[in-house]
Motif scaffolding. Sequence first.
Motif, PDB file in Angstrom:
ATOM      1  N   THR A  17       9.375   7.628   6.367  1.00 49.60           N
ATOM      2  CA  THR A  17       7.945   7.938   6.534  1.00 49.60           C
ATOM      3  C   THR A  17       7.315   6.976   7.538  1.00 49.60           C
ATOM      4  OG1 THR A  17       7.883   8.710   4.247  1.00 49.60           O
ATOM      5  CG2 THR A  17       5.763   8.260   5.301  1.00 49.60           C
ATOM      6  N   ARG A  21       5.936   7.710  11.387  1.00 49.25           N
ATOM      7  CA  ARG A  21       4.556   7.360  11.745  1.00 49.25           C
ATOM      8  C   ARG A  21       4.526   6.506  13.007  1.00 49.25           C
ATOM      9  NH1 ARG A  21      -0.370   8.007  10.145  1.00 49.25           N
ATOM     10  NH2 ARG A  21       0.146   9.075   8.213  1.00 49.25           N
ATOM     11  N   ASN A 119       5.208  -0.980   0.383  1.00 49.87           N
ATOM     12  CA  ASN A 119       4.700   0.363   0.718  1.00 49.87           C
ATOM     13  C   ASN A 119       4.114   1.061  -0.517  1.00 49.87           C
ATOM     14  OD1 ASN A 119       4.255   2.527   2.528  1.00 49.87           O
ATOM     15  ND2 ASN A 119       6.139   3.536   1.847  1.00 49.87           N
ATOM     16  N   LYS A 120       3.461   2.164  -0.280  1.00 50.63           N
ATOM     17  CA  LYS A 120       2.822   2.981  -1.326  1.00 50.63           C
ATOM     18  C   LYS A 120       1.691   2.188  -1.979  1.00 50.63           C
ATOM     19  CE  LYS A 120       7.213   5.418  -1.929  1.00 50.63           C
ATOM     20  NZ  LYS A 120       8.069   6.254  -2.758  1.00 50.63           N
ATOM     21  N   GLU A 122      -1.454   2.432  -1.355  1.00 50.15           N
ATOM     22  CA  GLU A 122      -2.783   3.044  -1.221  1.00 50.15           C
ATOM     23  C   GLU A 122      -3.539   3.084  -2.552  1.00 50.15           C
ATOM     24  OE1 GLU A 122       0.046   4.746  -0.725  1.00 50.15           O
ATOM     25  OE2 GLU A 122       0.070   6.420  -2.128  1.00 50.15           O
ATOM     26  N   SER A 123      -2.787   3.000  -3.649  1.00 49.52           N
ATOM     27  CA  SER A 123      -3.494   3.051  -4.926  1.00 49.52           C
ATOM     28  C   SER A 123      -3.652   1.644  -5.491  1.00 49.52           C
ATOM     29  CB  SER A 123      -2.725   3.925  -5.909  1.00 49.52           C
ATOM     30  OG  SER A 123      -1.510   3.305  -6.228  1.00 49.52           O
ATOM     31  N   SER A 145       0.532   1.589   3.501  1.00 51.39           N
ATOM     32  CA  SER A 145       0.819   2.937   3.038  1.00 51.39           C
ATOM     33  C   SER A 145       1.291   3.732   4.245  1.00 51.39           C
ATOM     34  CB  SER A 145      -0.425   3.588   2.424  1.00 51.39           C
ATOM     35  OG  SER A 145      -0.144   4.954   2.157  1.00 51.39           O
ATOM     36  N   GLU A 147       2.536   6.617   4.341  1.00 49.93           N
ATOM     37  CA  GLU A 147       2.131   8.018   4.275  1.00 49.93           C
ATOM     38  C   GLU A 147       0.680   8.210   4.714  1.00 49.93           C
ATOM     39  OE1 GLU A 147       4.027  10.650   1.363  1.00 49.93           O
ATOM     40  OE2 GLU A 147       2.063  10.625   0.405  1.00 49.93           O
ATOM     41  N   HIS A 148      -0.172   7.264   4.354  1.00 44.93           N
ATOM     42  CA  HIS A 148      -1.597   7.413   4.654  1.00 44.93           C
ATOM     43  C   HIS A 148      -2.017   6.661   5.916  1.00 44.93           C
ATOM     44  CE1 HIS A 148      -2.541   9.437   0.799  1.00 44.93           C
ATOM     45  NE2 HIS A 148      -1.458   8.780   0.409  1.00 44.93           N
ATOM     46  N   GLY A 149      -1.068   6.005   6.555  1.00 45.68           N
ATOM     47  CA  GLY A 149      -1.380   5.308   7.802  1.00 45.68           C
ATOM     48  C   GLY A 149      -2.222   4.061   7.615  1.00 45.68           C
ATOM     49  N   GLU A 150      -2.103   3.463   6.453  1.00 45.39           N
ATOM     50  CA  GLU A 150      -2.883   2.228   6.197  1.00 45.39           C
ATOM     51  C   GLU A 150      -1.978   1.011   6.326  1.00 45.39           C
ATOM     52  OE1 GLU A 150      -4.389   2.783   2.251  1.00 45.39           O
ATOM     53  OE2 GLU A 150      -5.355   4.671   2.788  1.00 45.39           O
TER      54      GLU A 150
END
Length: 150
Positions: A17, A21, A119-120, A122-123, A145, A147-150
């Motif tokens: 992922t 990106r 990673n991951k 975002e939460s 993140s 996946e979320h581009g953060e």
Amino acid sequence: MALKVAIVGRPNVGKSTLFNRLVGKRLALVDDRPGVTRDRRYADGNIGDMDLTLIDTAGYEDVTDDSLESRMREQTEAALEDGDLILFMMDAREGVTSLDRIFADRLRKQHKPVILLANKSESRESGGGIGEAYALGFGEPVAISAEHGE
Ligand SMILES: Nc1nc2c(ncn2[C@@H]2O[C@H](COP(=O)(O)OP(=O)(O)OP(=O)(O)O)[C@@H](O)[C@H]2O)c(=O)[nH]1
Ligand SMILES: [Mg+2]
């Protein structure tokens, strides 16, 4: 020549992922099942105005027989050999696992710079995983993140 950046870590943490990106295209297969990437893959990408060559790898299990896992492991070793900088990725939601520790032990035995990516992230519930990640000994983990581009 662009800096070569190897993305390594156990299966399913989000290596492909992040690779996609940074490359800006969906070159690598992403799936919620572990073990999807089987060979390493190279592509040009960038962070800001810095050009990079990204290397996606398979997340191997720690086995030494002639199985698929050992072939995947060889691919990761080749990426470690080839990379100038190692991005070591873990899943902040799951925290540090025994397989993460096996990767960490391996990475401590080489002298290239390692950045630990949690990673991951975002939460909000990922906070605990980041705390454990300090103990791996690669300095401050970077919460991202892919996946979320953060
Ligand atoms: N919530 C969340 N899920 C993510 C993030 N990044 C990746 N994922 C998901 O995690 C799963 C695994 O992603 P991959 O990129 O295939 O993981 P990998 O490390 O390449 O896995 P292998 O190739 O099997 O070693 C997929 O379902 C992704 O959508 C993220 O930042 N947040
Ligand atoms: Mg993959």
